[in-house]
Design a protein around this motif. Structure first.
Motif, short mmCIF file in Angstrom:
data_model
loop_
_atom_site.label_atom_id
_atom_site.label_comp_id
_atom_site.label_asym_id
_atom_site.label_seq_id
_atom_site.Cartn_x
_atom_site.Cartn_y
_atom_site.Cartn_z
N ARG A 5 -13.64 53.21 81.96
CA ARG A 5 -13.50 53.31 83.40
C ARG A 5 -12.89 52.04 84.00
NH1 ARG A 5 -16.55 57.99 84.54
NH2 ARG A 5 -16.18 58.03 86.79
N CYS A 6 -12.64 51.05 83.14
CA CYS A 6 -12.11 49.78 83.64
C CYS A 6 -10.61 49.90 83.88
CB CYS A 6 -12.40 48.68 82.63
SG CYS A 6 -11.68 47.08 83.04
N THR A 7 -10.16 49.43 85.05
CA THR A 7 -8.73 49.44 85.33
C THR A 7 -8.17 48.02 85.31
OG1 THR A 7 -9.15 49.28 87.71
CG2 THR A 7 -8.83 51.50 86.80
N ALA A 8 -8.95 47.07 84.79
CA ALA A 8 -8.51 45.67 84.67
C ALA A 8 -8.05 45.11 86.00
CB ALA A 8 -7.39 45.56 83.62
N CYS A 9 -8.73 45.49 87.08
CA CYS A 9 -8.33 45.00 88.39
C CYS A 9 -8.65 43.53 88.56
CB CYS A 9 -9.00 45.81 89.50
SG CYS A 9 -10.77 45.54 89.68
N ARG A 10 -9.50 42.96 87.71
CA ARG A 10 -9.91 41.57 87.77
C ARG A 10 -10.82 41.24 88.95
NH1 ARG A 10 -5.64 38.67 85.03
NH2 ARG A 10 -4.01 39.65 86.24
N GLY A 11 -11.31 42.29 89.62
CA GLY A 11 -12.27 42.06 90.70
C GLY A 11 -13.48 41.31 90.18
N CYS A 12 -13.98 41.70 89.03
CA CYS A 12 -15.16 41.05 88.45
C CYS A 12 -14.85 39.60 88.11
CB CYS A 12 -15.62 41.80 87.20
SG CYS A 12 -14.40 41.96 85.89
N GLN A 13 -13.72 39.35 87.55
CA GLN A 13 -13.32 38.00 87.14
C GLN A 13 -13.30 37.07 88.35
OE1 GLN A 13 -9.95 37.82 84.38
NE2 GLN A 13 -9.12 36.07 85.49
N THR A 67 -2.60 52.07 85.67
CA THR A 67 -2.86 53.47 86.04
C THR A 67 -2.70 54.37 84.82
OG1 THR A 67 -2.06 53.16 88.29
CG2 THR A 67 -2.05 55.41 87.45
N SER A 68 -1.62 54.15 84.08
CA SER A 68 -1.35 54.97 82.90
C SER A 68 -2.48 54.85 81.88
CB SER A 68 -0.04 54.56 82.23
OG SER A 68 0.90 54.12 83.17
N ALA A 69 -3.06 53.64 81.78
CA ALA A 69 -4.12 53.41 80.79
C ALA A 69 -5.32 54.30 81.06
CB ALA A 69 -4.55 51.95 80.80
N ARG A 70 -5.53 54.65 82.32
CA ARG A 70 -6.68 55.48 82.68
C ARG A 70 -6.29 56.94 82.93
NH1 ARG A 70 -9.13 51.82 81.00
NH2 ARG A 70 -9.07 53.44 79.43
N SER A 71 -5.02 57.28 82.73
CA SER A 71 -4.59 58.67 82.92
C SER A 71 -4.63 59.39 81.58
CB SER A 71 -3.17 58.70 83.49
OG SER A 71 -3.14 58.03 84.73
N ASP A 72 -4.59 60.71 81.64
CA ASP A 72 -4.57 61.49 80.39
C ASP A 72 -3.20 61.39 79.73
OD1 ASP A 72 -6.65 63.66 82.11
OD2 ASP A 72 -7.19 62.77 80.19
N LEU A 73 -2.16 61.31 80.56
CA LEU A 73 -0.80 61.29 80.02
C LEU A 73 0.09 60.41 80.88
CD1 LEU A 73 1.32 62.57 78.03
CD2 LEU A 73 1.71 64.30 79.79
N HIS A 74 0.88 59.57 80.23
CA HIS A 74 1.90 58.82 80.96
C HIS A 74 3.27 59.35 80.56
CE1 HIS A 74 4.86 55.38 81.21
NE2 HIS A 74 4.52 55.60 82.45
N VAL A 75 4.11 59.65 81.53
CA VAL A 75 5.47 60.13 81.27
C VAL A 75 6.45 59.12 81.84
CG1 VAL A 75 7.12 61.97 81.75
CG2 VAL A 75 4.73 62.52 81.31
N PRO A 76 7.16 58.38 80.99
CA PRO A 76 8.13 57.42 81.51
C PRO A 76 9.32 58.15 82.12
CG PRO A 76 7.82 57.17 79.10
CD PRO A 76 7.12 58.41 79.51
N LEU A 77 9.76 57.68 83.28
CA LEU A 77 10.83 58.33 84.05
C LEU A 77 11.80 57.26 84.51
CD1 LEU A 77 11.48 60.96 86.07
CD2 LEU A 77 10.44 59.45 87.74
N ARG A 78 13.10 57.50 84.38
CA ARG A 78 14.07 56.51 84.89
C ARG A 78 13.94 56.44 86.40
NH1 ARG A 78 19.74 56.66 86.72
NH2 ARG A 78 19.90 58.85 86.13
#
Lengths: 256, 808
Positions: A11-19, B52-63
């Motif tokens: 669930r972490c988005t690395a926002c760095r709020g905690c840091q 955002t992509s790290a927490r999404s189910d799928l990332h689609v790169p788009l030009r």
């Protein structure tokens, strides 16, 4: 009752709020940093950074995995740092009876630099840092001042996605185990063809890190070594503490 | 947003496109993750893989710059696979409306284009009407001239091959996204779209958003829980700013700024008040006269009378066809046509495109007043390291502004929630709020006019003016008051009473309101609803996460807009599990309905899209200046030689500044083959004046960097951490290379196109961190809004041989 923090890295988005919130609460100085080709800054924990979000990126079979690890002291139930420090200055590092929080006190000033290095080396997670100016050994204190006032630690307070939770150790352990069960069930759930194309399950390996021995519990969904060298430990602190405690006994007896 | 932040948790699919929500709206991700917890699929379509992509189910790169191609392909997919929400489309959108014979689209141009002016005459975009003036309709959607069929025809060219080739997205990924998202076309499923500057900051920005709206209408996703078209607004209270008309082309409450083409109020109201002959259409802008007159009455008080058109004659008028947006203001400044002015809370010397030109333009000013929390590159443009201050004549007055936490006031969040914030601290030193500054400046200028007369003193002196700035009083005046005793239905309001809600606003001068949208936020003395923090909900509201008593949302505390489209014409919710409104006992419960009339199918029922004159959602959208259907055009600077969709390379109506400093690279320019996109950061805001001066934030993100793929780095002999120079036809910028797997080369029209990305917040007033990325970007903009095309231009990159802007 022992207190714990549970960190769900999924669930972490690395926002760095905690840091940043941690620094704010402790009135730390800003540390000079440079951009070296990563978002991770400062590069490592410092006497003015008790909480650091670590970034590591990987590409496996065309899938990108960008892993975030909000690093901090684990508040071990049997802290090796204390066992080592006690050999030199008794109660320079203490464990708060009420909460289990491990606190480096001002007495750490009495430790030599070499002794501090030894203490840091004994920590399986490479956490404490020595403040060169004051001579103190410092690290996260789980905001014990806030906890004693009935508040949550500053990092937990600032976490906007609910990646971090704080409470009774029993409850945090239940939460962690529930998360693990859920995550594994989701991986094993039969999926439609479309879902399989989206999910990246084949790379996943869900774990809770060393929870038997720690006050701060992490949930990971990829192999631990992908996050950070010291995410999980290589040596059991129990054994090491025993070993070090064993070394300390004759010395203490000598002092009477 | 048509929805609000919490509602995102109700979606079955979340499409994040033109947005990096986790990084720029971090708290929003709490709700996206809750949607995911409930089984929603989260898809992120964006040039680079981000947090955002790290927490999404799928990332689609788009030009960058090909969103219309991508979404156009989705429209084609939805129509061909018959995935529209049929009842919704036939009844609630203008799909069934029939176009007049004059409308055509041929080779990239709609009917009515004048190449001499670069503008469209929209006469041929009108619907065929019956004798009553109501648009003709074919609800079977078969008539070849109906919107539905013309829509199908328009997006026929957007097949998988062509879309894949222009966007650089694999056909497999296209189909995954199309199939996943269009599954929300089922009546009981909802998909939400979250977008931000990745959609707006293009020369086709408005059309990007239009196409998102059209897809949501086709899938029945507007007005329902978990649906909507959701603009994630900027941190500096962008929502509140646009509502209260910070932009030049509108008056508070989204009325057009008067022009010389409308010399009288009657002219203005006639040209700007739409009319409908369909009794089922509420045509809410038909009420415009009440709102404009109430605004004038709020501004001019007793000086505004029916006899003098409520002071309309005192308002400055724009020249029709002249663009007063920032980009062209600076153009005129560059030409020496502007003597002086005020820049408040804005750092154009870092945040505007083609910043070399901006910095050159500022030198032409005799005087400049800057209101800021910190010293910035704009306030200190005269001591830019490359300038000789002795050669610059501008006198700069820097007024220290206090911080948000040091004053009472409100912000409006993206969900239209009007939220009070309390002063927590006395302002530091001599800093003051900008409200205080403007009131004081106004007072003193008025005193000078009173004493010295001068040209047109009544322009300023006819305005009511407070003795001192008071946020609570401002909130009251924005809500509005009665100027005399008024009886509405069976209630009598006394002179000075606050207006309860905007249906009570009048066009006869008996009411004031400085913004009709906010009328109702402070309905009575002592009841400032922006201060509410009450979490009470009915069980129905709790399921939605509506929180109707927490702060106050415009309009009239409606939390989900167009919610009459969440039920079928008989009044039954399309999704009985998660209704937004329910017809019970002769009234609606749940959210505030978008019109209290009975369900549409009943005699007195009304259409759901009340802000459109014909009450129907616009699939065909004649409101924009550059076309009723979005069409793919390349960005002003494009890496390809030919547009495969038509022979029009760029948006024919695109705004372009044309000074000698406004150079543009040619299509497929071999000197500048790499696409640059620019963006913000979690850790820094906008031009960086505030955040570079916040030590903990600078520690986390200390210097200018450029993200690039391993492939591009290898080509150029660049390693992670090297200092590089990024160069466009307009300038060059030093940056630290961040070589990453998160950016991939694109295969576009048969060749490899590289894309790089840079944040734009770094400036020279913070030593050694780098200087404005916007020295690279072009002064071209969307024709509807003139928002600059920050998201796509052409550059090249090389290792730096010397480093002057960065400390390494």
């Amino acid at each position: 009752m022992a207190k714990s923090i549970f960190i769900d890295t999924t669930r972490c988005t690395a926002c760095r709020g905690c840091q940043v919130a941690c620094k704010q609460w402790h009135d730390h100085e800003a540390v000079p940093t440079k951009q070296t080709g990563t978002h991770q800054n400062p590069p490592d924990l410092t006497p003015n950074n008790f909480k650091l979000v670590r970034f590591s990126e990987h590409k496996i079979d065309g899938h990108v995995h960008w892993l975030f690890f909000p690093d901090q002291c684990r508040h071990c139930l049997q802290p090796a740092c204390k066992a080592t420090a006690d050999m030199y200055v008794e109660d320079a590092i203490v464990v708060d009876e009420a909460t289990g929080i491990v606190v480096c006190t001002e007495k750490t000033k009495e430790l030599t630099k070499d002794q501090c290095d030894e203490i840091i080396d004994s920590c399986p997670y490479n956490i404490p840092r020595r403040n060169e100016i004051s001579g103190e050994l410092v690290k996260c204190d789980m905001c014990i001042d806030r906890v004693q006032a009935g508040l949550v630690p500053m990092c937990v307070k600032s976490c906007c996605t609910g990646a971090m939770s704080f409470g009774e150790r029993e409850d945090m352990l239940i939460k962690a185990k529930l998360r693990l069960t859920e995550a594994q069930a989701e991986i094993e759930r039969p999926k439609s063809e479309l879902e399989t194309k989206i999910a990246c399950d084949v790379h996943k390996s869900c774990t809770i890190l060393d929870e038997e021995d720690l006050g701060v519990i992490y949930f990971l969904e990829m192999p631990r070594e992908m996050y950070h060298q010291y995410a999980g430990r290589e040596i059991k602190p129990l054994n090491r503490a025993d070993f070090l405690a064993g070394l300390a006994k004759p010395f203490k007896n000598m002092l009477g | 947003m048509t929805q609000h932040w919490i509602d995102i948790k109700n979606a079955n699919a979340v499409l994040i496109m033109g947005s990096n929500a986790a990084e720029h709206h971090p708290i929003s991700f709490k709700w996206v993750l809750k949607a995911k917890d409930a089984g929603a699929k989260v898809i992120h379509v964006d040039p680079k893989f981000s947090r955002t992509s790290a927490r999404s189910d799928l990332h689609v790169p788009l030009r960058s710059g090909t969103d219309i191609a991508f979404l156009g392909g989705m429209v084609k997919y939805i129509l061909e696979n018959d995935l529209i929400q049929k009842e919704y489309v036939a009844e609630y959108t203008n799909a069934a409306f029939i176009l007049g014979d004059g409308y055509t689209f041929e080779d990239g141009l709609f009917s009515g284009f004048d190449p001499a002016t670069g503008k469209y005459d929209k006469t041929t975009w009108a619907f065929a009407k019956d004798e009553k003036g109501v648009p003709l309709r074919d609800k079977t959607l078969q008539n070849p001239r109906c919107v539905y069929q013309l829509l199908k025809k328009h997006y026929d060219r957007y097949n998988l091959d062509r879309v894949s080739s222009i966007t650089g997205v694999s056909k497999e990924n296209l189909l995954i996204v199309y199939e996943t998202y269009s599954a929300t076309g089922k009546p009981d499923k909802a998909g939400t779209m979250m977008y931000a500057l990745g959609w707006t900051q293009h020369s086709v920005g408005c059309q990007n958003i239009r196409l998102g709206c059209m897809i949501q209408l086709l899938l029945g996703n507007i007005g329902v829980a978990g649906g909507g078209v959701n603009a994630l607004r900027g941190e500096p209270n962008v929502q509140g700013s646009t509502d209260h008309a910070l932009l030049w082309h509108i008056l508070p409450g989204y009325h057009a700024v008067p022009t010389t083409a409308w010399p009288t109020l009657t002219d203005y109201l006639k040209a700007n008040t739409p009319v409908t002959n369909d009794p089922k259409s509420l045509n809410w802008w038909g009420n415009r006269p009440k709102y404009v007159v109430s605004l004038l009455k709020g501004w001019f008080g007793d000086n505004a009378t029916a006899e003098n058109e409520f002071g309309y004659g005192l308002l400055p008028k724009a020249e029709p066809g002249v663009d007063y947006a920032s980009m062209f203001q600076f153009d005129r400044m560059y030409e020496g046509k502007i003597k002086g002015g005020m820049i408040f809370g804005h750092n154009p010397a870092v945040s505007m495109p083609n910043t070399h030109k901006i910095r050159a333009a500022l030198k032409n000013l005799d005087w400049l007043v800057v209101g800021e929390v910190h010293d910035t590159e704009t306030a200190s443009f005269w001591r830019n390291p490359s300038e000789d201050p002795k050669k610059i004549k501008t006198e700069v007055f820097l007024l220290p502004s206090c911080q948000r936490g040091e004053k009472d006031g409100t912000t409006s969040n993206s969900g239209r929630w009007h939220q009070w914030h309390h002063k927590g601290y006395e302002p530091a030193g001599e800093s003051r709020s900008m409200g205080w500054m403007l009131v004081e400046i106004g007072k003193r200028v008025r005193a000078l006019y009173e004493k010295e007369k001068g040209a047109f003193p009544e322009g300023l002196l006819s305005h009511t003016w407070p003795k001192e700035y008071n946020a609570d009083e401002m909130a009251r005046m924005i809500n509005g008051v009665f100027t005399r005793d008024v009886t509405i239905k069976d209630k009598t309001y006394k002179k000075g009473d606050q207006v309860p809600s905007f249906p009570s606003l009048q066009a006869d001068g008996s009411t004031t309101s400085l913004n009709w949208l906010y009328c109702g936020c402070y309905p009575e003395a002592g009841k400032n609803l922006a201060k509410r923090r009450d979490l009470t909900q009915t069980p129905m509201q709790a399921k939605l996460g509506l929180f109707p008593s927490y702060t106050w949302a415009w309009p009239v505390n409606r939390r989900i807009l167009y919610n009459r489209a969440s039920v079928d014409p008989k009044g039954n919710p399309f999704n009985p599990e998660l209704p937004v409104i329910l017809w019970e006992g002769g009234k609606w419960i749940g959210d505030i309905p978008d019109g209290g009339a009975p369900p549409m199918a009943e005699e007195k029922g009304t259409y759901p899209f009340i802000m459109q004159s014909e009450g129907h959602g616009h699939l065909f959208g004649p409101g924009r200046v550059d076309g009723p259907f979005p069409e793919h055009y390349e960005p002003a600077e494009t890496p390809i030689a030919k547009n495969p969709f038509s022979s029009r390379m760029n948006n024919p109506c695109m705004k372009v500044a044309k000074s000698d400093m406004d150079l543009l690279a040619k299509p497929a320019d071999p000197k500048y083959p790499i696409v640059l996109t620019t963006y913000s950061l979690t850790e820094h805001w906008c031009g960086g004046g505030d955040t570079r001066n916040t030590p903990y934030l600078l520690e986390a993100e200390p210097q200018q960097y450029v993200e690039m793929s391993h492939e591009l780095a290898a080509e150029k002999g660049i390693k992670n951490g090297d200092v590089v120079v990024v160069e466009s036809i307009r300038g060059k910028v030093e940056a630290i290379a961040m070589v990453t797997v998160r950016i991939v080369p694109f295969q576009v029209e048969g060749k490899t196109v590289h894309l790089i990305g840079m944040p734009f917040c770094f400036g020279w007033t913070t030593p050694g961190v780098g200087d404005a990325t916007n020295r690279l970007t072009p002064s071209v903009g969307d024709p509807n809004t003139t928002i600059p095309e920050y998201k796509a231009c052409l550059v090249n990159i090389r290792k730096a041989d010397k480093v002057t802007e960065l400390s390494v």
